[in-house]
Scaffold this motif. Structure first.
Motif, PDB file in Angstrom:
ATOM      1  N   ASN A 198      38.187  58.280  56.547  1.00 51.33           N
ATOM      2  CA  ASN A 198      38.095  59.444  57.304  1.00 51.33           C
ATOM      3  C   ASN A 198      38.328  58.874  59.007  1.00 51.33           C
ATOM      4  OD1 ASN A 198      38.263  61.681  55.984  1.00 51.33           O
ATOM      5  ND2 ASN A 198      36.137  61.711  55.485  1.00 51.33           N
ATOM      6  N   HIS A 199      37.611  57.804  59.317  1.00 53.82           N
ATOM      7  CA  HIS A 199      37.432  57.384  60.538  1.00 53.82           C
ATOM      8  C   HIS A 199      38.261  56.039  60.937  1.00 53.82           C
ATOM      9  CE1 HIS A 199      34.497  60.229  60.746  1.00 53.82           C
ATOM     10  NE2 HIS A 199      33.582  59.750  59.950  1.00 53.82           N
ATOM     11  N   THR A 200      38.949  55.355  60.041  1.00 54.73           N
ATOM     12  CA  THR A 200      39.774  54.504  60.312  1.00 54.73           C
ATOM     13  C   THR A 200      41.157  54.510  59.595  1.00 54.73           C
ATOM     14  OG1 THR A 200      39.315  52.916  58.506  1.00 54.73           O
ATOM     15  CG2 THR A 200      37.598  52.870  60.443  1.00 54.73           C
ATOM     16  N   PRO A 201      42.192  53.695  59.854  1.00 58.29           N
ATOM     17  CA  PRO A 201      43.339  53.714  59.277  1.00 58.29           C
ATOM     18  C   PRO A 201      43.308  52.687  57.800  1.00 58.29           C
ATOM     19  CG  PRO A 201      43.593  52.633  61.438  1.00 58.29           C
ATOM     20  CD  PRO A 201      42.211  52.858  61.119  1.00 58.29           C
ATOM     21  N   CYS A 202      42.020  52.600  57.257  1.00 55.79           N
ATOM     22  CA  CYS A 202      41.825  51.850  56.183  1.00 55.79           C
ATOM     23  C   CYS A 202      41.362  52.606  55.008  1.00 55.79           C
ATOM     24  CB  CYS A 202      40.859  50.607  56.721  1.00 55.79           C
ATOM     25  SG  CYS A 202      41.383  49.714  57.910  1.00 55.79           S
ATOM     26  N   SER A 203      41.678  51.966  53.950  1.00 51.65           N
ATOM     27  CA  SER A 203      40.699  52.420  52.590  1.00 51.65           C
ATOM     28  C   SER A 203      40.269  51.246  51.946  1.00 51.65           C
ATOM     29  CB  SER A 203      41.665  53.529  51.761  1.00 51.65           C
ATOM     30  OG  SER A 203      42.904  52.941  51.532  1.00 51.65           O
ATOM     31  N   ILE A 204      39.136  51.617  51.276  1.00 46.61           N
ATOM     32  CA  ILE A 204      38.239  50.180  50.693  1.00 46.61           C
ATOM     33  C   ILE A 204      38.017  50.771  49.230  1.00 46.61           C
ATOM     34  CG2 ILE A 204      35.837  50.957  51.339  1.00 46.61           C
ATOM     35  CD1 ILE A 204      35.676  47.905  51.684  1.00 46.61           C
ATOM     36  N   ILE A 205      38.408  49.605  48.291  1.00 49.91           N
ATOM     37  CA  ILE A 205      37.816  50.019  46.931  1.00 49.91           C
ATOM     38  C   ILE A 205      36.923  48.938  46.665  1.00 49.91           C
ATOM     39  CG2 ILE A 205      38.796  49.758  44.491  1.00 49.91           C
ATOM     40  CD1 ILE A 205      41.581  50.676  46.328  1.00 49.91           C
ATOM     41  N   HIS A 206      35.668  49.126  46.209  1.00 50.74           N
ATOM     42  CA  HIS A 206      34.663  48.258  46.089  1.00 50.74           C
ATOM     43  C   HIS A 206      34.853  47.905  44.492  1.00 50.74           C
ATOM     44  CE1 HIS A 206      32.320  50.334  49.368  1.00 50.74           C
ATOM     45  NE2 HIS A 206      32.655  48.882  49.833  1.00 50.74           N
ATOM     46  N   ASN A 207      34.469  46.746  44.358  1.00 52.57           N
ATOM     47  CA  ASN A 207      34.422  45.832  42.685  1.00 52.57           C
ATOM     48  C   ASN A 207      35.763  46.160  42.329  1.00 52.57           C
ATOM     49  OD1 ASN A 207      31.328  45.603  42.630  1.00 52.57           O
ATOM     50  ND2 ASN A 207      31.309  47.802  42.640  1.00 52.57           N
ATOM     51  N   PHE A 208      36.760  45.735  43.034  1.00 51.86           N
ATOM     52  CA  PHE A 208      38.123  46.020  42.668  1.00 51.86           C
ATOM     53  C   PHE A 208      38.555  45.293  41.320  1.00 51.86           C
ATOM     54  CE2 PHE A 208      42.674  43.997  42.974  1.00 51.86           C
ATOM     55  CZ  PHE A 208      43.071  45.249  42.626  1.00 51.86           C
ATOM     56  N   LEU A 209      37.976  44.066  41.012  1.00 49.55           N
ATOM     57  CA  LEU A 209      38.502  43.237  39.848  1.00 49.55           C
ATOM     58  C   LEU A 209      37.441  43.078  39.017  1.00 49.55           C
ATOM     59  CD1 LEU A 209      40.113  39.839  41.705  1.00 49.55           C
ATOM     60  CD2 LEU A 209      41.228  41.616  40.428  1.00 49.55           C
ATOM     61  N   PRO A 210      37.579  43.103  37.828  1.00 53.97           N
ATOM     62  CA  PRO A 210      36.404  42.603  36.677  1.00 53.97           C
ATOM     63  C   PRO A 210      35.488  41.520  37.390  1.00 53.97           C
ATOM     64  CG  PRO A 210      38.531  42.808  35.548  1.00 53.97           C
ATOM     65  CD  PRO A 210      38.955  42.990  37.047  1.00 53.97           C
ATOM     66  N   ALA A 211      34.225  41.658  37.234  1.00 49.99           N
ATOM     67  CA  ALA A 211      33.458  40.541  38.002  1.00 49.99           C
ATOM     68  C   ALA A 211      33.893  39.145  37.740  1.00 49.99           C
ATOM     69  CB  ALA A 211      31.971  41.038  37.329  1.00 49.99           C
ATOM     70  N   ARG A 212      34.166  38.810  36.370  1.00 46.46           N
ATOM     71  CA  ARG A 212      34.394  37.500  36.049  1.00 46.46           C
ATOM     72  C   ARG A 212      35.639  36.946  36.805  1.00 46.46           C
ATOM     73  NH1 ARG A 212      33.159  34.432  31.050  1.00 46.46           N
ATOM     74  NH2 ARG A 212      31.842  36.133  30.358  1.00 46.46           N
ATOM     75  N   GLU A 213      36.926  37.874  36.874  1.00 45.52           N
ATOM     76  CA  GLU A 213      38.037  37.617  37.299  1.00 45.52           C
ATOM     77  C   GLU A 213      37.782  37.361  38.951  1.00 45.52           C
ATOM     78  OE1 GLU A 213      40.936  40.516  36.654  1.00 45.52           O
ATOM     79  OE2 GLU A 213      42.454  39.097  37.531  1.00 45.52           O
ATOM     80  N   ALA A 214      36.967  38.119  39.664  1.00 41.63           N
ATOM     81  CA  ALA A 214      36.793  37.877  41.075  1.00 41.63           C
ATOM     82  C   ALA A 214      35.984  36.503  41.073  1.00 41.63           C
ATOM     83  CB  ALA A 214      35.968  39.240  41.599  1.00 41.63           C
ATOM     84  N   ASP A 215      35.010  36.216  40.317  1.00 46.83           N
ATOM     85  CA  ASP A 215      34.404  34.950  40.477  1.00 46.83           C
ATOM     86  C   ASP A 215      35.193  33.847  40.328  1.00 46.83           C
ATOM     87  OD1 ASP A 215      32.165  36.577  41.038  1.00 46.83           O
ATOM     88  OD2 ASP A 215      31.103  35.994  39.118  1.00 46.83           O
ATOM     89  N   ASN A 216      36.047  33.853  39.311  1.00 44.63           N
ATOM     90  CA  ASN A 216      36.885  32.808  39.028  1.00 44.63           C
ATOM     91  C   ASN A 216      37.819  32.312  40.267  1.00 44.63           C
ATOM     92  OD1 ASN A 216      35.777  32.169  36.769  1.00 44.63           O
ATOM     93  ND2 ASN A 216      37.105  33.345  35.398  1.00 44.63           N
ATOM     94  N   LEU A 217      38.282  33.469  40.825  1.00 47.55           N
ATOM     95  CA  LEU A 217      39.356  33.463  41.867  1.00 47.55           C
ATOM     96  C   LEU A 217      38.588  32.982  43.229  1.00 47.55           C
ATOM     97  CD1 LEU A 217      42.360  34.123  43.002  1.00 47.55           C
ATOM     98  CD2 LEU A 217      41.349  36.483  43.660  1.00 47.55           C
ATOM     99  N   LEU A 218      37.335  33.261  43.251  1.00 43.99           N
ATOM    100  CA  LEU A 218      36.692  32.695  44.361  1.00 43.99           C
ATOM    101  C   LEU A 218      36.370  31.134  44.373  1.00 43.99           C
ATOM    102  CD1 LEU A 218      34.776  32.837  46.808  1.00 43.99           C
ATOM    103  CD2 LEU A 218      33.008  33.618  45.472  1.00 43.99           C
ATOM    104  N   ARG A 219      36.121  31.022  43.022  1.00 41.62           N
ATOM    105  CA  ARG A 219      35.935  29.474  42.654  1.00 41.62           C
ATOM    106  C   ARG A 219      37.096  28.520  42.983  1.00 41.62           C
ATOM    107  NH1 ARG A 219      33.104  31.241  37.988  1.00 41.62           N
ATOM    108  NH2 ARG A 219      30.891  31.114  38.402  1.00 41.62           N
ATOM    109  N   GLU A 220      38.364  29.075  42.764  1.00 41.19           N
ATOM    110  CA  GLU A 220      39.518  28.534  42.628  1.00 41.19           C
ATOM    111  C   GLU A 220      39.757  28.326  44.266  1.00 41.19           C
ATOM    112  OE1 GLU A 220      43.747  28.727  40.608  1.00 41.19           O
ATOM    113  OE2 GLU A 220      43.631  30.330  42.060  1.00 41.19           O
ATOM    114  N   LEU A 221      39.797  29.318  44.863  1.00 40.43           N
ATOM    115  CA  LEU A 221      40.139  29.397  46.437  1.00 40.43           C
ATOM    116  C   LEU A 221      39.060  28.684  47.117  1.00 40.43           C
ATOM    117  CD1 LEU A 221      41.834  33.003  46.616  1.00 40.43           C
ATOM    118  CD2 LEU A 221      42.815  30.850  46.496  1.00 40.43           C
TER     119      LEU A 221
END
Ligand SMILES: O=C(O)CCC(=O)C(=O)O
Ligand SMILES: [Fe+2]
Length: 419
Positions: free
Chosen positions: A135-158
């Motif tokens: 409502n207040h910015t030109p953005c939208s956000i989705i929390h917990n976007f990926l399954p937790a394990r997938e997000a953690d693995n991507l983080l480790r790789e990057l």
């Protein structure tokens, strides 16, 4: 020889010095009147990293905008002797702002009107809830976007990849400045990687380190694509006049085919900027995935000005509507919509406090998925008579031309080069 400026890296500590505003190497780094205050502040921030923005802005105003005069008067002093004017921002828990919404003088449902009632010059509004952000910015956000394990693995790789990322350097007036964070550019294929190194200019130079996206990044990109397209549809239906896409916005599907991966260690930041539209086209949309330490993404609306406005007011306008801080936790997907790059600026605020992440420690990784449109490849876009590539710009401040696009010669924007 050019002076080489780099910010000292602050040690990881629970308390980190006051904010600097610095400049993004991939943002619109221009030398015209519209951007001059930000550029002057960025230069001064690079030269005097311990001084806060308010102090530097006061000094700039008192010297009629002369970077040289401010720099000269400060260089004799110790930086620590400065007074700090901004008070620390305290963060608090917030469920939703909807209960506080006012709509004075606002068209019903107008998000900008609601936002205007909530932010003021010199103040920062902290937003957490997706509905408030939409409502207040030109953005939208989705929390917990990926399954937790997938997000953690991507983080480790990057995190591993980021060990070899570099700080990008860019030219600001007569200085070479280093970005206060490290980054790397990723594309789909090896052929595209070679094309990037020879065809695409970023602030006057070619990228040396371009990498092919990893299989994990591709899997995630395939998940980002439909969600961003859904978010675009929602934004269009609920926030745009007559439920139609904005003028110049692409009517086609958004297809991510390139990504900048950013790494921020400790309090590292990126200054207020708009992303370059040259290869994305007007009304570009960006899907931005955050991993690791939660950081503040700050946005502020660009305020139009009259031509005859006094120079002092121009300088003060930078912060005229205040800032909005969007909190980006691990595994959140932020969509920057079609109004963002033309009408707003964004930054990653230098952190005062870091809440360590169990995998990333004091680091934040961010992937900005982008759609490089083939029709905006440099082969098809105008070249200047001097044979230098042009950059796509949108007039942001001058009221009479606001929203108009132009192709500008890059040489004219590079200090020391004529165009
Ligand atoms: O780190 C972020 O969330 C934003 C990065 C950014 O603005 C950029 O890559 O242009
Ligand atoms: Fe950006």
């Amino acid at each position: 020889m050019e002076a080489f400026i780099s910010r000292k890296r602050p040690k990881l500590a629970s308390t980190i010095p006051e904010a600097q505003e610095t400049f993004s190497p991939r943002g619109n780094c221009l030398y015209d009147d519209e951007e001059s205050t930000d550029l002057k502040l960025a230069t001064l921030s690079s030269l005097f990293p311990t001084l806060d923005q308010a102090t530097l802005l006061d000094l700039l105003i008192s010297t009629d905008g002369s970077v040289e005069a401010v720099s000269g008067s400060l260089s004799g002093k110790t930086e620590d002797g400065s007074s700090r004017k901004r008070s620390a921002v305290s963060l608090g828990y917030q469920t939703s702002l909807s209960a506080f919404r006012k709509s004075e003088n606002a068209e019903p449902g107008s998000p900008s009107a609601k936002r205007r009632a909530l932010t003021r010059k010199g103040q920062t509004l902290h937003l957490y809830a997706p509905e408030d952000i939409a409502n207040h910015t030109p953005c939208s956000i989705i929390h917990n976007f990926l399954p937790a394990r997938e997000a953690d693995n991507l983080l480790r790789e990057l995190l591993e990849e980021a060990l070899t990322f570099e700080r990008q350097t860019f030219k600001l007036f007569d200085n070479v400045v280093q970005s206060p964070h490290s980054a790397c550019f990723y594309v789909e294929s090896l052929e595209e990687r070679e094309r990037q190194k020879t065809d695409y200019l970023y602030n006057g130079s070619y990228l040396k380190d371009v990498r092919q996206i990893t299989p994990q990044m591709r899997t995630v990109s395939n998940k980002v694509q439909p969600v961003v397209n859904e978010e675009i549809a929602k934004r269009t239906a609920h926030h745009y006049p007559d439920g139609k896409k904005l003028k110049y916005q692409s009517p086609h599907e958004w297809i991510p085919n390139a990504a900048f991966v950013n790494c921020y260690t400790g309090s590292e930041s990126v200054g207020f900027h708009c992303d370059q539209l040259t290869y994305l086209g007007p009304r570009a949309i960006i899907g931005s995935l955050s991993l690791g330490v939660a950081r503040e993404f700050r946005v502020r609306k660009i305020v139009a000005r009259d031509d005859d406005e006094h120079a002092d007011f121009k300088d003060q306008r930078a912060d005229a509507e205040g800032q909005i801080a969007i909190h980006l936790p691990h595994n959140s997907l932020l969509v920057m919509h079609a109004e963002m790059q033309e009408e707003w600026k964004h930054s990653i605020h230098p952190a005062k406090i870091i809440d360590p992440h169990p995998i990333a420690g004091n680091k934040r990784i961010n992937i900005t998925y982008r759609y490089y449109r083939e029709s905006f490849h440099p082969t098809y876009t105008p070249r200047c008579k001097c044979n230098v590539a042009t950059v796509l710009r949108c007039v942001q401040r001058k009221k009479e031309n606001r929203g108009r696009y132009m192709w500008m010669c890059h040489a004219g924007l590079t200090p020391g080069k004529g165009g």
